[in-house]
Design an enzyme around this catalytic site. Structure first.
Site, PDB file in Angstrom:
ATOM      1  N   SER A  90       0.811  -1.152   0.001  1.00 52.66           N
ATOM      2  CA  SER A  90       0.061  -0.117  -0.081  1.00 52.66           C
ATOM      3  C   SER A  90       0.815   1.360  -0.038  1.00 52.66           C
ATOM      4  O   SER A  90       1.894   1.318   0.719  1.00 52.66           O
ATOM      5  CB  SER A  90      -0.744   0.121   1.089  1.00 52.66           C
ATOM      6  N   HIS A  94       2.316  12.121  -0.488  1.00 53.58           N
ATOM      7  CA  HIS A  94       2.028  13.549  -0.299  1.00 53.58           C
ATOM      8  C   HIS A  94       3.333  14.546  -0.632  1.00 53.58           C
ATOM      9  O   HIS A  94       4.130  14.480   0.086  1.00 53.58           O
ATOM     10  CB  HIS A  94       1.565  13.931   1.087  1.00 53.58           C
ATOM     11  N   HIS A 104      -1.784   7.323  -4.839  1.00 55.30           N
ATOM     12  CA  HIS A 104      -2.087   6.103  -4.297  1.00 55.30           C
ATOM     13  C   HIS A 104      -1.934   4.834  -5.096  1.00 55.30           C
ATOM     14  O   HIS A 104      -2.636   4.927  -6.145  1.00 55.30           O
ATOM     15  CB  HIS A 104      -3.445   6.247  -3.576  1.00 55.30           C
ATOM     16  N   ASN A 106      -2.246   0.316  -4.469  1.00 52.21           N
ATOM     17  CA  ASN A 106      -2.441  -0.748  -3.523  1.00 52.21           C
ATOM     18  C   ASN A 106      -2.282  -2.069  -4.482  1.00 52.21           C
ATOM     19  O   ASN A 106      -3.125  -2.044  -5.525  1.00 52.21           O
ATOM     20  CB  ASN A 106      -3.560  -0.720  -2.719  1.00 52.21           C
ATOM     21  N   ARG A 108      -2.928  -6.232  -3.712  1.00 53.45           N
ATOM     22  CA  ARG A 108      -3.189  -7.057  -2.655  1.00 53.45           C
ATOM     23  C   ARG A 108      -3.670  -8.430  -2.998  1.00 53.45           C
ATOM     24  O   ARG A 108      -4.074  -8.888  -4.121  1.00 53.45           O
ATOM     25  CB  ARG A 108      -4.141  -6.584  -1.641  1.00 53.45           C
ATOM     26  N   HIS A 146      -3.667   8.279 -17.643  1.00 55.02           N
ATOM     27  CA  HIS A 146      -4.662   7.174 -17.815  1.00 55.02           C
ATOM     28  C   HIS A 146      -4.102   6.411 -19.300  1.00 55.02           C
ATOM     29  O   HIS A 146      -4.555   5.150 -19.260  1.00 55.02           O
ATOM     30  CB  HIS A 146      -5.784   7.901 -18.123  1.00 55.02           C
ATOM     31  N   HIS A 176     -20.670  12.698   0.151  1.00 62.05           N
ATOM     32  CA  HIS A 176     -21.217  13.733   0.921  1.00 62.05           C
ATOM     33  C   HIS A 176     -20.565  14.984   0.050  1.00 62.05           C
ATOM     34  O   HIS A 176     -21.258  16.284   0.690  1.00 62.05           O
ATOM     35  CB  HIS A 176     -20.778  13.797   2.274  1.00 62.05           C
TER      36      HIS A 176
END
Length: 304
Positions: A90, A94, A104, A106, A108, A146, A176
């Protein structure tokens, strides 16, 4: 069948390769490593880089853990077995520069032994992905990012990129706020063998995603690291970091899994930025780069 030990060993090698590439890119700071053991089984290697030329805070973490799944996780995964094994890498970086994006990644692997008999194969799958969170959306960078991911996906399956990009758009969404966390990327989960792809190919795809990280991010860093920026742009960077924090604490499945399986808190919350700000009811100036960035934090943009 590829063993879980082989998967973990290859992931550790990828961790080493990425750390070396990031240290070379930064040119100042080096990773600090902490080895840890998980109560219940397994452990990992947490590696953190801080206060560098370009990387203000970042982590490249490896873990390989096993033990008993809590009931809440079994329910969430819709499985009946108790024993599990999980390994992965992971990464969150920043930068200290508002024109260099947060990234980011990851990769797994998850496995549970068969709950029926020794002849029944185990439950097992791969997951992962890469996504980019620019403080300011630079369209050329978004297209490059991309396009590179599409090239990786297309090597293994012609449908992967469109499927996994849509998955990322929907996953990295701050409901939200009605905005995406960044410009997305690819995201996939519970990827396993089927009529179209072998187990060995799924594993090779997982490693290819991992090994695409360093060249892609190094290019993006070097494009903007020497550009001048204003104090106002840095304040905007801190505000965008707050959105990143909100997503990771409210929605991120990896954070929830780590906390619910008694994971190591420092490693789990490594993804949080060193400085963030929440400005009450901030409204960007009409026609500003900040307003333009917000207009591009939407699902379904065809960056390629």
């Amino acid at each position: 069948m590829i063993s879980k030990e082989q998967i973990a060993a290859d992931y550790k090698q990828i961790q080493d390769e990425i750390c070396a590439a990031l240290e070379a890119t930064d040119g100042k700071s080096v990773f600090e490593e902490e080895l840890w053991e998980r109560e219940g089984g397994g452990g990992g290697r947490t590696r953190v880089i801080q206060n560098g030329n370009i990387f203000e805070k970042g982590g490249v973490n490896f873990s390989a853990v096993h033990g008993q799944l809590p009931h809440t996780v079994k329910k969430a995964l819709n499985v009946e077995q108790d024993d599990f094994f999980a390994t992965g890498i992971s990464i969150v970086i920043h930068p200290n520069h508002p024109l260099v994006p947060i990234i980011h990644m990851n990769i797994r692997y998850f496995e549970m032994p068969s709950s029926f008999n020794a002849d029944t194969p185990p439950v097992r799958w791969f997951g992962g992905g890469i996504d980019l969170t620019p403080h300011y959306v630079i369209e050329d960078d978004a297209r490059f990012f991309h396009s590179q991911l599409k090239q990786v996906c297309d090597r293994f399956n012609a449908d992967f990129y469109e499927r996994f990009k849509t998955w990322a758009d929907n996953y990295f969404y701050i409901k939200h706020r009605d905005e995406t966390r960044g410009i997305g990327g690819i995201f996939y989960d519970r990827l396993t063998e089927n009529d179209d792809i072998t187990w060995e190919t799924v594993f090779e795809f997982s490693k290819a995603v991992g090994r695409s990280f360093a060249p892609i991010y190094t290019e993006l860093v070097n494009r903007s690291r020497d550009k001048q920026f204003t104090p106002e742009q840095q304040q905007w960077q801190y505000q965008r970091r707050s959105r990143y924090t909100e997503f990771n604490l409210v929605y991120d499945a990896g954070t929830k899994f780590g906390l619910e399986t008694n994971g190591r808190i420092e490693s789990i919350l490594m993804s949080l930025p060193p400085t963030a700000k929440w400005v009450y009811n901030y409204q960007p100036q009409p026609g500003s780069e900040e307003e333009r960035t917000l207009s591009l934090l939407k699902k379904g943009i065809n960056w390629v």
